[in-house]
Scaffold this motif. Sequence first.
Motif, PDB file in Angstrom:
ATOM      1  N   MET A 243     -26.263   6.294  41.309  1.00 38.89           N
ATOM      2  CA  MET A 243     -27.290   7.046  40.433  1.00 38.89           C
ATOM      3  C   MET A 243     -26.741   8.282  40.013  1.00 38.89           C
ATOM      4  SD  MET A 243     -30.395   5.788  40.199  1.00 38.89           S
ATOM      5  CE  MET A 243     -31.337   7.163  39.542  1.00 38.89           C
ATOM      6  N   ILE A 244     -26.008   9.148  40.583  1.00 42.66           N
ATOM      7  CA  ILE A 244     -25.314  10.475  40.192  1.00 42.66           C
ATOM      8  C   ILE A 244     -24.349  10.107  39.110  1.00 42.66           C
ATOM      9  CG2 ILE A 244     -23.890  12.403  40.894  1.00 42.66           C
ATOM     10  CD1 ILE A 244     -25.350  12.269  43.479  1.00 42.66           C
ATOM     11  N   ALA A 245     -23.464   8.942  39.568  1.00 45.08           N
ATOM     12  CA  ALA A 245     -22.416   8.597  38.561  1.00 45.08           C
ATOM     13  C   ALA A 245     -23.183   7.963  37.158  1.00 45.08           C
ATOM     14  CB  ALA A 245     -21.709   7.236  39.150  1.00 45.08           C
ATOM     15  N   MET A 246     -24.256   7.471  37.213  1.00 46.09           N
ATOM     16  CA  MET A 246     -25.011   7.044  36.038  1.00 46.09           C
ATOM     17  C   MET A 246     -25.635   8.437  35.319  1.00 46.09           C
ATOM     18  SD  MET A 246     -27.503   3.796  36.605  1.00 46.09           S
ATOM     19  CE  MET A 246     -29.008   4.582  36.736  1.00 46.09           C
ATOM     20  N   ALA A 247     -26.105   9.230  35.900  1.00 49.35           N
ATOM     21  CA  ALA A 247     -26.588  10.515  35.340  1.00 49.35           C
ATOM     22  C   ALA A 247     -25.582  11.286  34.658  1.00 49.35           C
ATOM     23  CB  ALA A 247     -27.732  11.013  36.543  1.00 49.35           C
ATOM     24  N   LEU A 248     -24.311  11.347  35.384  1.00 48.31           N
ATOM     25  CA  LEU A 248     -23.544  12.301  34.819  1.00 48.31           C
ATOM     26  C   LEU A 248     -22.416  11.475  33.644  1.00 48.31           C
ATOM     27  CD1 LEU A 248     -22.506  14.186  38.053  1.00 48.31           C
ATOM     28  CD2 LEU A 248     -23.934  14.959  36.172  1.00 48.31           C
ATOM     29  N   ALA A 249     -22.691  10.266  33.728  1.00 49.12           N
ATOM     30  CA  ALA A 249     -21.814   9.416  32.687  1.00 49.12           C
ATOM     31  C   ALA A 249     -21.441  10.160  31.510  1.00 49.12           C
ATOM     32  CB  ALA A 249     -22.333   8.004  32.678  1.00 49.12           C
ATOM     33  N   CYS A 250     -22.415  10.536  30.885  1.00 47.85           N
ATOM     34  CA  CYS A 250     -22.497  11.053  29.468  1.00 47.85           C
ATOM     35  C   CYS A 250     -21.971  12.789  29.554  1.00 47.85           C
ATOM     36  CB  CYS A 250     -23.290  10.841  28.493  1.00 47.85           C
ATOM     37  SG  CYS A 250     -23.484   9.018  28.245  1.00 47.85           S
ATOM     38  N   ARG A 251     -21.857  13.242  30.793  1.00 46.52           N
ATOM     39  CA  ARG A 251     -21.469  14.737  30.895  1.00 46.52           C
ATOM     40  C   ARG A 251     -22.768  15.363  30.333  1.00 46.52           C
ATOM     41  NH1 ARG A 251     -15.838  14.261  31.989  1.00 46.52           N
ATOM     42  NH2 ARG A 251     -16.226  12.425  33.216  1.00 46.52           N
ATOM     43  N   PRO A 252     -23.881  15.338  30.962  1.00 51.39           N
ATOM     44  CA  PRO A 252     -24.956  16.017  30.559  1.00 51.39           C
ATOM     45  C   PRO A 252     -24.921  17.533  30.644  1.00 51.39           C
ATOM     46  CG  PRO A 252     -25.591  15.107  32.399  1.00 51.39           C
ATOM     47  CD  PRO A 252     -24.322  14.468  32.344  1.00 51.39           C
ATOM     48  N   ASP A 253     -25.563  18.310  29.736  1.00 50.38           N
ATOM     49  CA  ASP A 253     -25.836  19.550  29.923  1.00 50.38           C
ATOM     50  C   ASP A 253     -26.545  20.071  31.148  1.00 50.38           C
ATOM     51  OD1 ASP A 253     -24.640  20.839  27.645  1.00 50.38           O
ATOM     52  OD2 ASP A 253     -26.311  21.336  26.631  1.00 50.38           O
ATOM     53  N   VAL A 254     -27.705  19.317  31.097  1.00 51.47           N
ATOM     54  CA  VAL A 254     -28.834  19.607  32.234  1.00 51.47           C
ATOM     55  C   VAL A 254     -28.682  18.491  33.175  1.00 51.47           C
ATOM     56  CG1 VAL A 254     -30.791  20.482  32.724  1.00 51.47           C
ATOM     57  CG2 VAL A 254     -29.850  21.276  30.991  1.00 51.47           C
ATOM     58  N   LEU A 255     -28.912  18.429  34.628  1.00 48.93           N
ATOM     59  CA  LEU A 255     -29.282  17.292  35.536  1.00 48.93           C
ATOM     60  C   LEU A 255     -30.361  17.698  36.340  1.00 48.93           C
ATOM     61  CD1 LEU A 255     -28.307  14.836  36.648  1.00 48.93           C
ATOM     62  CD2 LEU A 255     -27.046  16.266  38.563  1.00 48.93           C
ATOM     63  N   ILE A 256     -31.595  16.823  36.188  1.00 51.39           N
ATOM     64  CA  ILE A 256     -32.676  17.363  36.912  1.00 51.39           C
ATOM     65  C   ILE A 256     -32.446  16.197  38.120  1.00 51.39           C
ATOM     66  CG2 ILE A 256     -35.077  17.034  37.034  1.00 51.39           C
ATOM     67  CD1 ILE A 256     -35.061  17.356  33.922  1.00 51.39           C
ATOM     68  N   ALA A 257     -32.457  17.102  39.447  1.00 44.46           N
ATOM     69  CA  ALA A 257     -32.317  16.073  40.474  1.00 44.46           C
ATOM     70  C   ALA A 257     -33.725  16.343  41.187  1.00 44.46           C
ATOM     71  CB  ALA A 257     -31.194  16.466  41.322  1.00 44.46           C
ATOM     72  N   ASP A 258     -34.310  14.878  41.305  1.00 42.58           N
ATOM     73  CA  ASP A 258     -35.797  15.219  42.043  1.00 42.58           C
ATOM     74  C   ASP A 258     -35.570  14.426  43.269  1.00 42.58           C
ATOM     75  OD1 ASP A 258     -38.410  14.919  42.622  1.00 42.58           O
ATOM     76  OD2 ASP A 258     -39.092  13.644  40.886  1.00 42.58           O
ATOM     77  N   GLU A 259     -35.719  15.410  44.379  1.00 47.88           N
ATOM     78  CA  GLU A 259     -35.388  14.975  45.617  1.00 47.88           C
ATOM     79  C   GLU A 259     -34.340  14.143  45.944  1.00 47.88           C
ATOM     80  OE1 GLU A 259     -37.714  16.070  48.134  1.00 47.88           O
ATOM     81  OE2 GLU A 259     -39.497  16.436  47.265  1.00 47.88           O
ATOM     82  N   PRO A 260     -33.125  14.497  45.628  1.00 47.61           N
ATOM     83  CA  PRO A 260     -32.149  13.409  45.572  1.00 47.61           C
ATOM     84  C   PRO A 260     -31.754  13.137  46.848  1.00 47.61           C
ATOM     85  CG  PRO A 260     -31.014  15.689  45.194  1.00 47.61           C
ATOM     86  CD  PRO A 260     -32.679  15.846  45.141  1.00 47.61           C
ATOM     87  N   THR A 261     -31.982  13.746  48.000  1.00 48.51           N
ATOM     88  CA  THR A 261     -31.541  13.420  49.296  1.00 48.51           C
ATOM     89  C   THR A 261     -32.645  13.062  50.265  1.00 48.51           C
ATOM     90  OG1 THR A 261     -31.401  15.668  49.731  1.00 48.51           O
ATOM     91  CG2 THR A 261     -29.494  15.007  48.954  1.00 48.51           C
ATOM     92  N   THR A 262     -33.694  13.236  49.837  1.00 52.17           N
ATOM     93  CA  THR A 262     -34.866  12.896  50.679  1.00 52.17           C
ATOM     94  C   THR A 262     -35.002  11.801  51.246  1.00 52.17           C
ATOM     95  OG1 THR A 262     -36.059  14.471  49.254  1.00 52.17           O
ATOM     96  CG2 THR A 262     -37.541  13.085  50.861  1.00 52.17           C
ATOM     97  N   ALA A 263     -34.433  10.529  50.551  1.00 52.90           N
ATOM     98  CA  ALA A 263     -34.684   9.364  51.296  1.00 52.90           C
ATOM     99  C   ALA A 263     -33.440   8.911  52.176  1.00 52.90           C
ATOM    100  CB  ALA A 263     -34.711   8.118  50.329  1.00 52.90           C
ATOM    101  N   LEU A 264     -32.466   9.788  52.310  1.00 47.42           N
ATOM    102  CA  LEU A 264     -31.255   9.593  53.009  1.00 47.42           C
ATOM    103  C   LEU A 264     -31.222  10.131  54.222  1.00 47.42           C
ATOM    104  CD1 LEU A 264     -28.888  10.489  49.824  1.00 47.42           C
ATOM    105  CD2 LEU A 264     -29.834   8.263  50.542  1.00 47.42           C
TER     106      LEU A 264
END
Lengths: 320, 334
Positions: free
Chosen positions: B166-187
């Motif tokens: 998911m992180i790879a996907m979100a950062l693929a296009c080198r975004p300015d802003v990354l919104i991470a909604d509870e990225p670790t809660t399910a882990l």
Amino acid sequence: MRQYIIRRLLQAVPILFGITLLTFLIMQLAPGNPLQTMIDPTISMEEINMAEKKLGMDQPKIIQYFNWLREILTGNLGYSVKTGQPVAKLIGERLPATLLLTMSAFFISFIIGVPLGVYSATHKYSAGDYSMTFLAFLGISIPNFFFGLGLIYVFALKLGWLPTSGMATIGADLSGFNGVLVYARHLVMPAIVLALPNLATVMRFTRSSMIEVLLHDFIRTAKAKGLTHRRVIYKHALRNALIPVVTIFGLSIPFLFGGAYITEQVFNWPGMGSLGIQAITAREYPIVMGLNLFTSILVLMGNLIADISYAFVDPRIRYS
Amino acid sequence: MREPVLEVKGLETVFKTEEGSVPAVNGLDFSLYEGETLGIVGESGCGKSVAALSIMGLIPSPPGRVAAGQIMYRGEDLLGFSEERMRRIRGNQISMIFQEPMTALNPVYTVGNQIEETFRQHRNMSKQEAFQKSVQMLELVGIPLPEQRAGEYPHQLSGGMRQRVMIAMALACRPDVLIADEPTTALDVTIQAQILNLMKDLKKQFGTTIMLITHDLGVVAETAANVIVMYAGEAVEYAGVEDLFNAPRHPYTEGLLGSIPKIDESCEMLTTIEGVVPSLMDMPEGCRFHPRCHYKKELCTQKAPPLVESGASRVKCFKYTDQWPHRNRRTISP
């Protein structure tokens, strides 16, 4: 993937034997004896017994079953009581017409049903969705023969656009493109009539499956990736929504073959259905049995294809 | 003074229900500065995720709708953008990762395919080029044998691996802003730490600005520089992360911190904040926290507190205003 297909094929073998046993039992349970319709009533009991012995009908049922099974496995489905023609040949003559009709109906119902279902799901509760729902219930509720007669009345009798019945016009030139056109004109109405209830089912199934899939998290992910609406719907949602629709693939095959009995009768279509109805009224047990067996095998194959399609659309099945 | 990348002003997102429309986010303001990590904390249902989806333009509509406010991205209001223009921003300039890596990936496509898509959509790459880029991204997020993994389906990967995807996907296009909604809660806890470290590393590498939504103060302490505490659709406290933990201002923040068990103290019962988050249908008058607040005064039940400065923090509480009865005021004059 290959292993999965081989496994499913092997599973089909015992089912096939089950089908032969059931078919045989149904025949044995049917009242009367085929000989009685074959032989003059004035003939003596002795002669009947002789004929029974000659046909192997005096032997225990289980032996008879294996005899029949042996014949089937060598490709012999028996003979027509009336004409003595081999049943395999009779079915073979009618098969192409039925396959043409059922397969056309099959493709019509999926090629039109799935996109309409997607439209309904993506325009949930709109006027378009409501009209489609209404038409779908109409399609499921109208009996085949009634809808068929209605179409004949409007398009053949009143408008004169299409032929009323049959598969081809007698004396028409059936070569090349012209032949295709003649067959197509005859095929349109029966194929639509046969497809309609199935189309409506496919549409409703696709709609509800699609609505459910659209609520999944991965759809939100696809949107968050900035994919176009078209890609979100047709790539991400549809492929998942089709998994349950594939079930209808398998289910629609017996449904269409069953429906063909009536539709063929209404449109005088020279297929297995009309052969079957003639055989039933004439107590032609060998033909009825042959048709039963043959249709069951087609249904089994349809289910097999559906199962393989499952694995094709859903990798979770393919890899476990 | 740095320019904010993203500035949310008076955001109000409402949902229509059978009993009328309810605001899930009510007048949220905050700024996200270039390169910072902003933590947004609060209990479930306080409007954190709704705020994030509002920024992404992904509020399900109907029933949801952004009713008021502005979301300024590099000087332009995203709320005024056409759907097509917004689509080109999503996953490209602003991207988002979600809580449940189990369900956030499409089960019927390979993970490689799902990363490739982003490149193909926003960068117009050929299939082959996109594939190579995807393998690079998988490698970047620490997935071993990336080439082989790219051809696998989500159900073949573990939860931690999926979140990396998911992180790879979100950062693929080198975004300015990354919104991470509870990225670790399910882990799992150990995987949580790995994912947080990965995010920190990548942030350093790309300079991505991160808006980290969580209910876990530990995650905030570890990653964020600034924190917003949300309660019932509002921001109640804005603070630097040190201030937040050392000198919490809002009674709610105090309660949240108080409910964390301490490793050096033994206790029979965990401290809790009495009561529950009020239903959006039935918001209390005045300060929304007053029914659960130990410091409650009559004043709090009558009108909503203003946002006031207290030290380096800003807080929405009467305790820090002149209206508070004097003996209870915290600020001690010299």
